[in-house]
Design a protein around this motif. Structure first.
Motif, PDB file in Angstrom:
ATOM      1  N   GLU A 181      18.743  67.270  23.101  1.00 49.91           N
ATOM      2  CA  GLU A 181      19.863  67.140  24.008  1.00 49.91           C
ATOM      3  C   GLU A 181      19.607  66.004  25.000  1.00 49.91           C
ATOM      4  O   GLU A 181      18.464  65.663  25.312  1.00 49.91           O
ATOM      5  CB  GLU A 181      20.054  68.441  24.790  1.00 49.91           C
ATOM      6  N   ARG A 182      20.705  65.434  25.501  1.00 48.17           N
ATOM      7  CA  ARG A 182      20.562  64.444  26.561  1.00 48.17           C
ATOM      8  C   ARG A 182      20.018  65.119  27.808  1.00 48.17           C
ATOM      9  O   ARG A 182      20.468  66.218  28.169  1.00 48.17           O
ATOM     10  CB  ARG A 182      21.913  63.794  26.849  1.00 48.17           C
ATOM     11  N   GLU A 183      19.046  64.499  28.467  1.00 47.78           N
ATOM     12  CA  GLU A 183      18.432  65.106  29.632  1.00 47.78           C
ATOM     13  C   GLU A 183      18.421  64.154  30.818  1.00 47.78           C
ATOM     14  O   GLU A 183      18.361  62.931  30.666  1.00 47.78           O
ATOM     15  CB  GLU A 183      16.986  65.550  29.326  1.00 47.78           C
ATOM     16  N   PHE A 184      18.488  64.756  31.977  1.00 53.68           N
ATOM     17  CA  PHE A 184      18.465  64.025  33.238  1.00 53.68           C
ATOM     18  C   PHE A 184      17.095  63.410  33.466  1.00 53.68           C
ATOM     19  O   PHE A 184      16.067  64.041  33.189  1.00 53.68           O
ATOM     20  CB  PHE A 184      18.807  64.989  34.373  1.00 53.68           C
ATOM     21  N   VAL A 185      17.084  62.184  33.983  1.00 55.54           N
ATOM     22  CA  VAL A 185      15.831  61.512  34.332  1.00 55.54           C
ATOM     23  C   VAL A 185      15.729  61.310  35.848  1.00 55.54           C
ATOM     24  O   VAL A 185      14.762  61.732  36.478  1.00 55.54           O
ATOM     25  CB  VAL A 185      15.717  60.159  33.614  1.00 55.54           C
ATOM     26  N   ALA A 186      16.732  60.641  36.428  1.00 53.95           N
ATOM     27  CA  ALA A 186      16.682  60.339  37.864  1.00 53.95           C
ATOM     28  C   ALA A 186      18.079  59.989  38.362  1.00 53.95           C
ATOM     29  O   ALA A 186      18.927  59.549  37.583  1.00 53.95           O
ATOM     30  CB  ALA A 186      15.729  59.184  38.144  1.00 53.95           C
ATOM     31  N   ALA A 187      18.294  60.180  39.661  1.00 55.55           N
ATOM     32  CA  ALA A 187      19.565  59.828  40.279  1.00 55.55           C
ATOM     33  C   ALA A 187      19.315  59.251  41.662  1.00 55.55           C
ATOM     34  O   ALA A 187      18.286  59.527  42.293  1.00 55.55           O
ATOM     35  CB  ALA A 187      20.480  61.048  40.372  1.00 55.55           C
ATOM     36  N   GLY A 198      32.922  45.873  38.722  1.00 51.52           N
ATOM     37  CA  GLY A 198      33.864  46.556  39.590  1.00 51.52           C
ATOM     38  C   GLY A 198      33.411  46.524  41.030  1.00 51.52           C
ATOM     39  O   GLY A 198      32.223  46.528  41.328  1.00 51.52           O
ATOM     40  N   ARG A 199      34.390  46.511  41.921  1.00 55.67           N
ATOM     41  CA  ARG A 199      34.071  46.373  43.344  1.00 55.67           C
ATOM     42  C   ARG A 199      33.748  47.687  44.020  1.00 55.67           C
ATOM     43  O   ARG A 199      33.422  47.705  45.189  1.00 55.67           O
ATOM     44  CB  ARG A 199      35.258  45.718  44.044  1.00 55.67           C
ATOM     45  N   THR A 200      33.817  48.790  43.268  1.00 59.17           N
ATOM     46  CA  THR A 200      33.605  50.094  43.881  1.00 59.17           C
ATOM     47  C   THR A 200      32.231  50.666  43.585  1.00 59.17           C
ATOM     48  O   THR A 200      32.018  51.863  43.720  1.00 59.17           O
ATOM     49  CB  THR A 200      34.684  51.070  43.391  1.00 59.17           C
ATOM     50  N   PHE A 201      31.282  49.830  43.190  1.00 60.95           N
ATOM     51  CA  PHE A 201      29.947  50.298  42.808  1.00 60.95           C
ATOM     52  C   PHE A 201      29.328  51.152  43.888  1.00 60.95           C
ATOM     53  O   PHE A 201      28.686  52.164  43.618  1.00 60.95           O
ATOM     54  CB  PHE A 201      29.069  49.084  42.501  1.00 60.95           C
ATOM     55  N   THR A 202      29.512  50.767  45.140  1.00 62.55           N
ATOM     56  CA  THR A 202      28.852  51.484  46.229  1.00 62.55           C
ATOM     57  C   THR A 202      29.430  52.881  46.446  1.00 62.55           C
ATOM     58  O   THR A 202      28.883  53.654  47.221  1.00 62.55           O
ATOM     59  CB  THR A 202      28.941  50.688  47.533  1.00 62.55           C
ATOM     60  N   MET A 203      30.519  53.220  45.784  1.00 58.59           N
ATOM     61  CA  MET A 203      31.087  54.554  45.918  1.00 58.59           C
ATOM     62  C   MET A 203      30.347  55.574  45.068  1.00 58.59           C
ATOM     63  O   MET A 203      30.509  56.784  45.258  1.00 58.59           O
ATOM     64  CB  MET A 203      32.556  54.550  45.490  1.00 58.59           C
ATOM     65  N   TYR A 204      29.556  55.103  44.122  1.00 62.14           N
ATOM     66  CA  TYR A 204      29.038  55.971  43.085  1.00 62.14           C
ATOM     67  C   TYR A 204      27.573  56.355  43.266  1.00 62.14           C
ATOM     68  O   TYR A 204      26.730  55.516  43.607  1.00 62.14           O
ATOM     69  CB  TYR A 204      29.167  55.304  41.718  1.00 62.14           C
ATOM     70  N   THR A 205      27.292  57.626  43.000  1.00 66.46           N
ATOM     71  CA  THR A 205      25.930  58.031  42.693  1.00 66.46           C
ATOM     72  C   THR A 205      25.617  57.478  41.316  1.00 66.46           C
ATOM     73  O   THR A 205      26.457  57.528  40.407  1.00 66.46           O
ATOM     74  CB  THR A 205      25.816  59.559  42.674  1.00 66.46           C
ATOM     75  N   MET A 206      24.423  56.946  41.137  1.00 66.26           N
ATOM     76  CA  MET A 206      24.004  56.409  39.849  1.00 66.26           C
ATOM     77  C   MET A 206      22.823  57.208  39.321  1.00 66.26           C
ATOM     78  O   MET A 206      21.999  57.703  40.096  1.00 66.26           O
ATOM     79  CB  MET A 206      23.610  54.938  39.984  1.00 66.26           C
ATOM     80  N   ALA A 207      22.745  57.297  38.005  1.00 66.15           N
ATOM     81  CA  ALA A 207      21.675  58.095  37.410  1.00 66.15           C
ATOM     82  C   ALA A 207      21.251  57.511  36.068  1.00 66.15           C
ATOM     83  O   ALA A 207      21.967  56.709  35.466  1.00 66.15           O
ATOM     84  CB  ALA A 207      22.136  59.528  37.223  1.00 66.15           C
ATOM     85  N   TRP A 208      20.086  57.941  35.661  1.00 66.34           N
ATOM     86  CA  TRP A 208      19.585  57.654  34.318  1.00 66.34           C
ATOM     87  C   TRP A 208      19.390  58.978  33.586  1.00 66.34           C
ATOM     88  O   TRP A 208      18.842  59.934  34.146  1.00 66.34           O
ATOM     89  CB  TRP A 208      18.259  56.901  34.370  1.00 66.34           C
ATOM     90  N   PHE A 209      19.852  59.005  32.355  1.00 66.72           N
ATOM     91  CA  PHE A 209      19.610  60.104  31.437  1.00 66.72           C
ATOM     92  C   PHE A 209      18.935  59.520  30.200  1.00 66.72           C
ATOM     93  O   PHE A 209      18.928  58.307  29.999  1.00 66.72           O
ATOM     94  CB  PHE A 209      20.939  60.767  31.032  1.00 66.72           C
ATOM     95  N   ARG A 210      18.390  60.401  29.382  1.00 62.74           N
ATOM     96  CA  ARG A 210      17.802  59.932  28.132  1.00 62.74           C
ATOM     97  C   ARG A 210      18.030  60.969  27.038  1.00 62.74           C
ATOM     98  O   ARG A 210      18.209  62.147  27.312  1.00 62.74           O
ATOM     99  CB  ARG A 210      16.308  59.653  28.292  1.00 62.74           C
ATOM    100  N   GLN A 211      18.022  60.470  25.811  1.00 69.05           N
ATOM    101  CA  GLN A 211      18.197  61.353  24.666  1.00 69.05           C
ATOM    102  C   GLN A 211      17.256  60.930  23.551  1.00 69.05           C
ATOM    103  O   GLN A 211      17.349  59.797  23.050  1.00 69.05           O
ATOM    104  CB  GLN A 211      19.645  61.329  24.170  1.00 69.05           C
ATOM    105  N   ALA A 212      16.362  61.829  23.212  1.00 73.25           N
ATOM    106  CA  ALA A 212      15.435  61.611  22.106  1.00 73.25           C
ATOM    107  C   ALA A 212      16.068  62.114  20.810  1.00 73.25           C
ATOM    108  O   ALA A 212      16.956  62.975  20.855  1.00 73.25           O
ATOM    109  CB  ALA A 212      14.121  62.328  22.386  1.00 73.25           C
TER     110      ALA A 212
END
Length: 123
Positions: A44-50, A26-40
């Motif tokens: 529960e799914r938990e935040f890793v980084a943004a 998609g051409r709108t990638f630069t509009m988005y904050t991106m993040a990584w989450f993880r789930q063991a």
């Protein structure tokens, strides 16, 4: 809307490094904050980084601060998670996510998710 595909997961020993990638379409990638989450398993799914759309702002969970680094290459529509000094407790499925909001750690503000990539760290 952007679509996300993660790669780079695998099985490593404690202390090793891995780099995860998340390719966005998609051409709108630069509009988005991106993040990584993880789930063991069983957790529960938990935040890793943004990272903000420009890359100028990042945030990390305390459990990974100093070991993991999030970055993005807007020319390649890709976000990365460099993971160093991996520990067995980092074992999880890692998900890439996109949000139109700021570098929030709340999973509810992310409306686009990848399918996940497994990271397994053995002691």
């Amino acid at each position: 809307q952007v679509q996300l595909v993660e790669s780079g997961g695998g099985s490593v020993q404690a202390g090793d490094s891995l780099r995860l990638s998340c390719a966005a379409s998609g051409r709108t990638f630069t509009m988005y904050t991106m993040a990584w989450f993880r789930q063991a398993p069983g957790k529960e799914r938990e935040f890793v980084a943004a990272i903000s759309w420009s890359g100028g702002r990042t945030s990390y969970a305390d459990s990974v601060k100093g070991r993991f680094t999030i970055s993005r290459d807007n020319a390649k529509n890709t976000v990365y998670l460099q993971m160093n000094s991996l520990k067995p407790e980092d074992t999880a499925v890692y998900y890439c996510a996109a949000s139109i909001y700021g570098t929030t750690s709340s999973s509810g503000t992310y409306d686009t998710w990848g399918q996940g990539t497994q990271v397994t760290v053995s002691s």
